[in-house]
Design an enzyme around this catalytic site. Sequence first.
Site, PDB file in Angstrom:
ATOM      1  N   HIS A 164       6.172  -7.897  -2.759  1.00 56.68           N
ATOM      2  CA  HIS A 164       6.774  -8.595  -3.896  1.00 56.68           C
ATOM      3  C   HIS A 164       6.696 -10.094  -3.664  1.00 56.68           C
ATOM      4  O   HIS A 164       6.832 -10.548  -2.535  1.00 56.68           O
ATOM      5  CB  HIS A 164       8.244  -8.170  -4.100  1.00 56.68           C
ATOM      6  N   ASP A 204       8.755  -0.391  -8.369  1.00 57.16           N
ATOM      7  CA  ASP A 204       7.783   0.401  -9.118  1.00 57.16           C
ATOM      8  C   ASP A 204       7.191   1.542  -8.322  1.00 57.16           C
ATOM      9  O   ASP A 204       6.631   2.468  -8.910  1.00 57.16           O
ATOM     10  CB  ASP A 204       6.689  -0.512  -9.677  1.00 57.16           C
TER      11      ASP A 204
HETATM   12  N1  CMC Z   1      -1.173  -3.936   0.075  1.00 60.10           N
HETATM   13  C1  CMC Z   1      -1.827  -4.530   1.084  1.00 60.10           C
HETATM   14  N2  CMC Z   1      -1.713  -5.828   1.403  1.00 60.10           N
HETATM   15  C2  CMC Z   1      -0.912  -6.577   0.648  1.00 60.10           C
HETATM   16  C3  CMC Z   1      -0.173  -6.041  -0.440  1.00 60.10           C
HETATM   17  C4  CMC Z   1      -0.327  -4.668  -0.715  1.00 60.10           C
HETATM   18  N3  CMC Z   1       0.348  -4.091  -1.719  1.00 60.10           N
HETATM   19  N4  CMC Z   1       0.559  -7.014  -1.022  1.00 60.10           N
HETATM   20  C5  CMC Z   1       0.305  -8.134  -0.333  1.00 60.10           C
HETATM   21  N5  CMC Z   1      -0.580  -7.878   0.671  1.00 60.10           N
HETATM   22  C6  CMC Z   1      -1.062  -8.833   1.661  1.00 60.10           C
HETATM   23  C7  CMC Z   1      -2.106  -9.761   1.076  1.00 60.10           C
HETATM   24  O1  CMC Z   1      -3.410  -9.254   1.265  1.00 60.10           O
HETATM   25  C8  CMC Z   1      -1.855 -11.030   1.840  1.00 60.10           C
HETATM   26  O2  CMC Z   1      -2.484 -10.918   3.088  1.00 60.10           O
HETATM   27  P1  CMC Z   1      -3.062 -12.241   3.859  1.00 60.10           P
HETATM   28  O3  CMC Z   1      -1.852 -13.105   4.118  1.00 60.10           O
HETATM   29  O4  CMC Z   1      -3.663 -11.686   5.114  1.00 60.10           O
HETATM   30  O5  CMC Z   1      -4.051 -12.864   2.930  1.00 60.10           O
HETATM   31  C9  CMC Z   1      -0.352 -11.043   2.058  1.00 60.10           C
HETATM   32  O6  CMC Z   1       0.045  -9.666   2.021  1.00 60.10           O
HETATM   33  C10 CMC Z   1       0.434 -11.817   1.001  1.00 60.10           C
HETATM   34  O7  CMC Z   1       0.019 -11.349  -0.282  1.00 60.10           O
HETATM   35  P2  CMC Z   1       0.018 -12.267  -1.583  1.00 60.10           P
HETATM   36  O8  CMC Z   1      -0.862 -11.635  -2.628  1.00 60.10           O
HETATM   37  O9  CMC Z   1      -0.272 -13.686  -1.210  1.00 60.10           O
HETATM   38  O10 CMC Z   1       1.524 -12.169  -1.994  1.00 60.10           O
HETATM   39  P3  CMC Z   1       2.116 -12.459  -3.420  1.00 60.10           P
HETATM   40  O11 CMC Z   1       3.529 -12.781  -3.192  1.00 60.10           O
HETATM   41  O12 CMC Z   1       1.287 -13.436  -4.175  1.00 60.10           O
HETATM   42  O13 CMC Z   1       1.921 -11.033  -4.173  1.00 60.10           O
HETATM   43  C11 CMC Z   1       2.312  -8.957  -5.182  1.00 60.10           C
HETATM   44  C12 CMC Z   1       2.933 -10.190  -4.516  1.00 60.10           C
HETATM   45  C13 CMC Z   1       3.420  -8.076  -5.765  1.00 60.10           C
HETATM   46  C14 CMC Z   1       1.394  -9.385  -6.365  1.00 60.10           C
HETATM   47  C15 CMC Z   1       1.484  -8.171  -4.127  1.00 60.10           C
HETATM   48  O14 CMC Z   1       2.312  -7.785  -3.047  1.00 60.10           O
HETATM   49  C16 CMC Z   1       0.758  -6.947  -4.716  1.00 60.10           C
HETATM   50  O15 CMC Z   1      -0.349  -7.103  -5.251  1.00 60.10           O
HETATM   51  N6  CMC Z   1       1.411  -5.737  -4.631  1.00 60.10           N
HETATM   52  C17 CMC Z   1       0.848  -4.546  -5.227  1.00 60.10           C
HETATM   53  C18 CMC Z   1       1.142  -4.533  -6.718  1.00 60.10           C
HETATM   54  C19 CMC Z   1       2.601  -4.231  -7.003  1.00 60.10           C
HETATM   55  O16 CMC Z   1       3.175  -3.287  -6.460  1.00 60.10           O
HETATM   56  N7  CMC Z   1       3.184  -5.013  -7.938  1.00 60.10           N
HETATM   57  C20 CMC Z   1       4.559  -4.766  -8.425  1.00 60.10           C
HETATM   58  C21 CMC Z   1       5.508  -5.874  -8.109  1.00 60.10           C
HETATM   59  S1  CMC Z   1       7.192  -5.365  -8.440  1.00 60.10           S
HETATM   60  C22 CMC Z   1       7.273  -5.270 -10.146  1.00 60.10           C
HETATM   61  C23 CMC Z   1       7.402  -6.585 -10.812  1.00 60.10           C
HETATM   62  O17 CMC Z   1       8.424  -7.276 -10.551  1.00 60.10           O
HETATM   63  O18 CMC Z   1       6.515  -6.929 -11.614  1.00 60.10           O
END
Ligand code: CMC
Length: 430
Positions: A308, A366
């Site tokens: 998240h 989710d």
């Molecule tokens: N699986 C594997 N690796 C992950 C995941 C995941 N679900 N989420 C983040 N990472 C890794 C990412 O590759 C990155 O690695 P590195 O630092 O080595 O490059 C690190 O963790 C940080 O990720 P980020 O994308 O920079 O983090 P963010 O805060 O921008 O993204 C997120 C948050 C929710 C978009 C992301 O965790 C994700 O894509 N999760 C899967 C989709 C999901 O479940 N979304 C629902 C969110 S809750 C509902 C809502 O409020 O909308």
Amino acid sequence: MTNPQILSLNDQDKTLCELPILTGSTGPDVVDVQALYKNTGMFTYDPGFNSTASCRSSITFIDGDLGVLLYRGYPIEQLAEHCTFLEVCHLLLNGELPNEEELKEFTHHVTMHTMVHDQLTNFFKGFRRDAHPMAIMVGVVGALSAFYHDTLDIRTKKDREISAIRLIAKVPTIVAMCHKYSVGMPFMYPQNKLSYVENFLRMMLATPCDDFVPNPVLVRALDRILILHADHEQNASTSTVRLAGSSGANPFACITAGIACLWGAAHGGANEAVLTMLEKIGDVSRIPEFIAKAKDKNDPFRLMGFGHRVYKNYDPRATLMRETCHEVLNELDLHDLKLFKLALELERIALEDDYFIQKKLYPNVDFYSGIVLHALGIPTNMFTAMFAMGRTVGWIAHWDEMIADPEQKIGRPRQLYTGAKPRDVPIKAK
Ligand code: CMC
């Protein structure tokens, strides 16, 4: 920093700009950069808005490090335990939980607006039966703006209130219509004697031949899903609603902008993506393969329902949803079903894995809401529309707060331009 209330930007001995520091009722202070461009000729750069507060708001507070979520000051755990979704709607819109009389009146208003204009049903016929429900939602909720435009003055509190009631009442009807249209069944009219959630489940699951008998455990589970999704501060879709609304656009059109944004897999599309992922994994024996894919930098695959942007400790909504998930699986005796076993095993393995622990990637709301909705018999392609149904109240509460805010201006970010420098168009030889 010279004065605790001012952040000075200095270049060696020269002060370039003094930026006021604003303090909210709780949470981090914010630096007011409004004077930055005027005084320095520079903009701030913050793609993804990791460090930017876009507005003042008194609706929802999140502390991502501590896993805290408050609606109007009340902890989400207490609201999920003691309140219904309609009480939470009243709270988000009006700032206070309703007393008995207020709840009766609020419920009556919502109930009286659940039917949609009969002309609206014609919009569905323009869509293919296999269209994604979110595509239909974007079209049909957007179409509501055509029904409520000329008579609506957004500067009037009363007109904003009635728009909020209409949206909270009609979105479930439209969500259920999307489902019925996709399976080729007749639309079910709302029934005023039922509660908000019972009415929705009946419109979704009953047919003219077979009525729906509500199961209180399942009704409560869906009510809780709606409470947990009702608002989440300045998330992507809410910010989209605010930005669309900042130009003075019709509120039904603004909510449609939020629905479009919610659709993405990184936001509200995640609950659907969780189920698709579980189906793709297929068997407990393949979990390590998918965990390895999620960890592989060269593979775009992510474990859906994990991680998240704000919660870096745990998602408090996930803790509550996990509890509901087990209640529903027990009630329906589904714990042993292959898909649910797979989900619970994936959760266990990911929570013990170093990669996920170090990056603070916990199951989010989710992950569990997808499983609960599946157990309730809601088709996977409807999951994000269910999220939209819960979030509608949050979107409209933020839209209302923004319109009433005397500081409100049209949203207009700036950019760091990286394109071609000024140049002349080549003159073609005649
Ligand atoms: N699986 C594997 N690796 C992950 C995941 C995941 N679900 N989420 C983040 N990472 C890794 C990412 O590759 C990155 O690695 P590195 O630092 O080595 O490059 C690190 O963790 C940080 O990720 P980020 O994308 O920079 O983090 P963010 O805060 O921008 O993204 C997120 C948050 C929710 C978009 C992301 O965790 C994700 O894509 N999760 C899967 C989709 C999901 O479940 N979304 C629902 C969110 S809750 C509902 C809502 O409020 O909308």
